[in-house]
Design a protein around this motif. Structure first.
Motif, PDB file in Angstrom:
ATOM      1  N   ASP A  37       0.645  -0.837  -0.163  1.00  0.00           N
ATOM      2  CA  ASP A  37       0.109   0.315  -0.034  1.00  0.00           C
ATOM      3  C   ASP A  37       0.635   1.366   0.290  1.00  0.00           C
ATOM      4  N   ASP A  38       2.470   1.337   0.011  1.00  0.00           N
ATOM      5  CA  ASP A  38       3.109   2.389   0.843  1.00  0.00           C
ATOM      6  C   ASP A  38       3.987   2.576  -0.672  1.00  0.00           C
ATOM      7  N   ALA A  41       1.622   4.630  -2.552  1.00  0.00           N
ATOM      8  CA  ALA A  41       1.349   5.918  -1.900  1.00  0.00           C
ATOM      9  C   ALA A  41       3.222   6.380  -2.898  1.00  0.00           C
ATOM     10  N   SER A  98       3.398   6.520  15.771  1.00  0.00           N
ATOM     11  CA  SER A  98       1.952   8.104  14.724  1.00  0.00           C
ATOM     12  C   SER A  98       2.318   9.928  15.227  1.00  0.00           C
ATOM     13  N   CYS A 116      -0.167   8.520   3.210  1.00  0.00           N
ATOM     14  CA  CYS A 116       0.744   6.592   3.915  1.00  0.00           C
ATOM     15  C   CYS A 116      -0.145   5.750   3.147  1.00  0.00           C
ATOM     16  N   ARG A 118      -2.215   2.646   3.713  1.00  0.00           N
ATOM     17  CA  ARG A 118      -3.638   2.235   4.173  1.00  0.00           C
ATOM     18  C   ARG A 118      -3.296   1.577   5.862  1.00  0.00           C
ATOM     19  N   GLN A 119      -2.577   0.247   5.127  1.00  0.00           N
ATOM     20  CA  GLN A 119      -2.206  -0.689   6.660  1.00  0.00           C
ATOM     21  C   GLN A 119      -0.606  -1.307   5.811  1.00  0.00           C
ATOM     22  N   ALA A 126      -3.991  -0.693  10.349  1.00  0.00           N
ATOM     23  CA  ALA A 126      -4.842   0.409   8.765  1.00  0.00           C
ATOM     24  C   ALA A 126      -4.804   1.858  10.521  1.00  0.00           C
ATOM     25  N   GLY A 129      -2.046   6.163   9.858  1.00  0.00           N
ATOM     26  CA  GLY A 129      -2.393   7.332   9.033  1.00  0.00           C
ATOM     27  C   GLY A 129      -3.684   7.639   9.823  1.00  0.00           C
ATOM     28  N   GLN A 140      -8.610  13.535   6.858  1.00  0.00           N
ATOM     29  CA  GLN A 140      -8.172  12.489   6.486  1.00  0.00           C
ATOM     30  C   GLN A 140      -8.822  11.488   5.625  1.00  0.00           C
ATOM     31  N   THR A 142      -9.238   8.054   3.883  1.00  0.00           N
ATOM     32  CA  THR A 142      -8.472   6.275   3.850  1.00  0.00           C
ATOM     33  C   THR A 142      -9.368   5.994   3.117  1.00  0.00           C
ATOM     34  N   THR A 177      -5.261   7.903   2.572  1.00  0.00           N
ATOM     35  CA  THR A 177      -4.146   6.765   2.780  1.00  0.00           C
ATOM     36  C   THR A 177      -4.714   5.658   1.552  1.00  0.00           C
TER      37      THR A 177
END
Lengths: 263, 405
Positions: A37-38, A41, A98, A116, A118-119, A126, A129, A140, A142, A177
């Motif tokens: 997921d990152d 990003a 965080s 970020c 998501r997880q 998760a 973020g 935010q 998500t 996210t």
């Protein structure tokens, strides 16, 4: 425009196997990767850099060897990388993680977008973020699965829901996210790889470079405590149905299911 | 943060080396040694050591601080969408009822929305002693900032000891925001919740490291103790509760300081039918072993014959054979049907994490060494393209017999 991407280096948990004899993790040769997921990003930030002339900073918190993940980000084309690394940060739960990230962000030039993943595939919470957004008092969004439009003061994205999605507009700055379905991350160029491992610097920040009281960092600053970990007990295997061919096996299976009132 | 090995007690048995999820321990000079650069202080080795040779000096026997005592009661977030209470909220009430009874405290639901007051009856009948309602136009549709503000106001006013939230795409957006503002811990995706009989803390057990290990987590010194649970993991009450004594508490929502910086422009429902895997009683799932997208036609046929729905492994979803909404496992849905038939699914730990609580598990796979057979009640080693059509025929024959009888 300045974009910050927070990433995590994770063990590729798909490669982890359980030793059937000892019921413990077999870790040999499990590679470390940028969390999927990152990586989406990073790609999203780089796409914006190309269309909107942005500076892209990638930051991670982790042990010294997380340096490798940041060099991979450099090779993909980001401008600057920061590694938050210190014994004081170790053992942090999502709250303390965080908070540390937020403390670092306060000590850099103002950013317009924070991405970020998501997880992470190793923790799957998760939470970092949204908690980062809360610490920074930012809006935010998500589960971002598509970026529809971006201006200097607002962004419109699709946020994934269980059975569809919603189209959300947010003012900037904002924490987004991303899910891995957002895009297909680029491969680093050869030139990028050479530069990333030869020339470019990875800045390392310790607790003196983040504005957070020391007692709120790491394990001490974490509201949650892990009191026990264990490998899930292995269930005793059931019956493998015998038969001379598929039909006979299917017949036996159907009878078993009928006996259990499942048919 | 440092884990310490007491060399005089260490027998170099190697148990801790295997227990460490991060590979931070090795044996040197007849004793275990921890690599501080890799160690995260997770304490896995501390509990694994049979000789009490490993200690974490920073894990004190922590007594809840005095102020935690003023927090009282168990709360469940009653998530609603367009006025319909989500099933996960009812599942959480079932679990919350047990926790509240163990502690001898009331169970309450927190209901946020607009014109939703008439929904309280359903929550009472599912076990809530009381329902806190914040009814406001700003809460009509879910937005992080309005919901977080309302949630935090209610918690600060009434101080629950435990708060449970469904791990939906809304719950996972809201819960961390709320926990962070309250400066408390949050444990995601718990699969087991229990009250420690002595210290009365909530013991929160969840998969970690991609489902390869389980961790039990507490939140000793901050309140409320907050946890999320995925849909399909907990059970609703078997019998409806007496709803006549339920107490409805209308909570004013002070919107003066609520700053909403996001706008929902449109909500788009996915095309096609909604797959409700979490509530399905029978699931037939297909995986990589199908070999091609068309294989799902056979899976669907089997599911229809049994009166069930179609599930899938991540491999099949990643291959683009079936939408993600069908995915079972760590990054998909958690299911607990009466019958789960895994076809051409090897049974990676991530898949098991989503289906291991099924009543009866059947595995059909060519590879006799596939891990799914370790989990299955009934295994068939064979080509699913031969076994499944034969099974469908058998099922239909048995059903016909039953009709004639």
């Amino acid at each position: 425009m300045r974009i910050l991407v927070c990433i995590k280096q994770v063990p590729d948990t798909n490669e982890v196997k359980i030793d059937p004899k000892t019921n413990t993790l077999m870790r040999e040769g499990v590679p470390s990767i940028i969390n999927h997921d990152d990586k989406a990003a990073i790609e999203a930030a780089l796409a914006i850099k190309e269309s909107h002339d942005a500076e892209v900073i990638v930051m991670t918190m982790g042990p010294p060897q997380a340096d490798y993940a940041l060099r991979e980000a450099l090779a993909m084309g980001v401008d600057r990388v920061i590694l938050l690394s210190s014994r004081a940060f170790a053992g942090a739960d999502t709250w303390a993680t965080s908070l540390t990230l937020a403390g670092a962000i306060r000590n850099m030039p103002a950013v317009d977008l924070i991405f970020c993943g998501r997880q992470a595939i190793d923790g799957d919470t998760a939470q970092v973020g949204p908690e980062l957004a809360e610490h920074l008092d930012l809006p935010q969004v998500t589960y971002v699965q598509k970026i529809k439009s971006l201006s200097h003061n607002s962004i419109v994205v699709e946020r994934g829901l269980e059975h569809g999605y919603e189209i959300v507009e947010s003012s900037l700055p904002v924490v987004l996210t991303t899910v891995k379905e957002l895009n297909v991350p680029r491969y680093p160029s050869m030139r990028g790889i050479v530069d990333a491992f030869d020339c470019n610097e990875v800045e390392v920040w310790n607790e003196k470079k983040v504005t957070v009281p020391v007692d709120q960092l790491g394990l001490d600053g974490s509201p949650t405590k892990v009191i026990r970990t264990f490998t899930p007990p292995a269930k005793s295997p059931g019956k493998v149905l015998e038969g001379i061919n598929a039909r006979e096996k299917a017949q036996r299976l159907a009878l078993h299911l009928q006996q259990k009132n499942l048919i | 943060m440092s884990i310490v090995i007491l060399n005089d007690k260490c027998t170099a048995c190697g148990t801790c080396v295997d227990s460490c999820p991060f590979g931070a321990i090795d044996l040197q000079n007849e004793a275990a040694r921890i690599n501080d650069n890799i160690c995260t202080g997770c304490n896995a080795c501390v509990s694994a050591c049979a000789f009490e040779a490993i200690i974490n000096p920073e894990t004190k026997e922590e007594k809840p601080e005095a102020q935690t005592a003023v927090y009282h009661g168990v709360w469940v977030f009653a998530e609603q969408r367009e006025g319909h209470i989500m099933n996960i909220a009812l599942e959480l009430l079932g679990e919350g009822r047990k926790l509240a009874d163990d502690l001898g405290v009331p169970l309450s639901a927190l209901l946020l929305g607009h014109q939703i007051e008439n929904k309280t009856e359903q929550l009472f009948s599912q076990g809530a002693d009381s329902v806190y309602v914040l009814d406001n136009e700003l809460l009509k549709e879910y937005r992080t900032e309005s919901y977080a503000a309302a949630f935090v106001q209610a918690v600060k006013t009434y101080r629950p000891d435990i708060v449970l939230i469904g791990a939906t795409n809304i719950g996972r957006d809201l819960a961390p925001r709320v926990a962070c503002r309250l400066h408390t811990g949050l444990t995601a995706d718990c699969t087991e919740l229990a009250i420690d009989p002595e210290i009365k803390l909530l013991m929160q057990t969840r998969p970690a490291f991609g489902g390869n290990i389980m961790a039990t987590i507490t939140c000793p010194n901050h309140r409320p103790q907050m946890a999320t649970v995925r849909p399909g993991v907990m059970k609703k009450l078997q019998q409806p509760a007496d709803s006549s004594k339920g107490k409805k508490i209308l909570v004013p929502f002070d919107t003066s300081k609520v700053n909403i910086r996001t706008t929902v422009r449109e909500i788009v429902q996915a095309a096609g039918k909604i797959v409700n895997l979490e509530e399905a009683q029978i699931i037939v799932s297909g995986g990589r072993g199908l070999g091609q997208k068309e294989g799902f036609a056979l899976i669907e046929e089997a599911a229809v014959a049994l009166g069930g729905v179609v599930g899938a492994s991540r491999a099949a979803v990643d291959a683009g054979w079936i939408p993600h909404s069908h995915q079972v496992g760590q990054t998909g849905k958690t299911v607990s049907p009466k019958l789960y038939i895994a076809c051409g699914i090897s049974g990676a730990i991530q898949h098991q994490a989503g289906m291991s609580k099924s009543g009866t598990i059947v595995a059909i796979n060519k590879n006799p060494d596939a891990p799914i057979f370790q989990l299955a009640d009934f295994g068939v080693v064979g080509d699913l393209y031969q076994v499944l059509p034969a099974l469908i025929e058998e099922i239909r024959a048995l059903q016909n017999l039953a009709h004639q009888a």
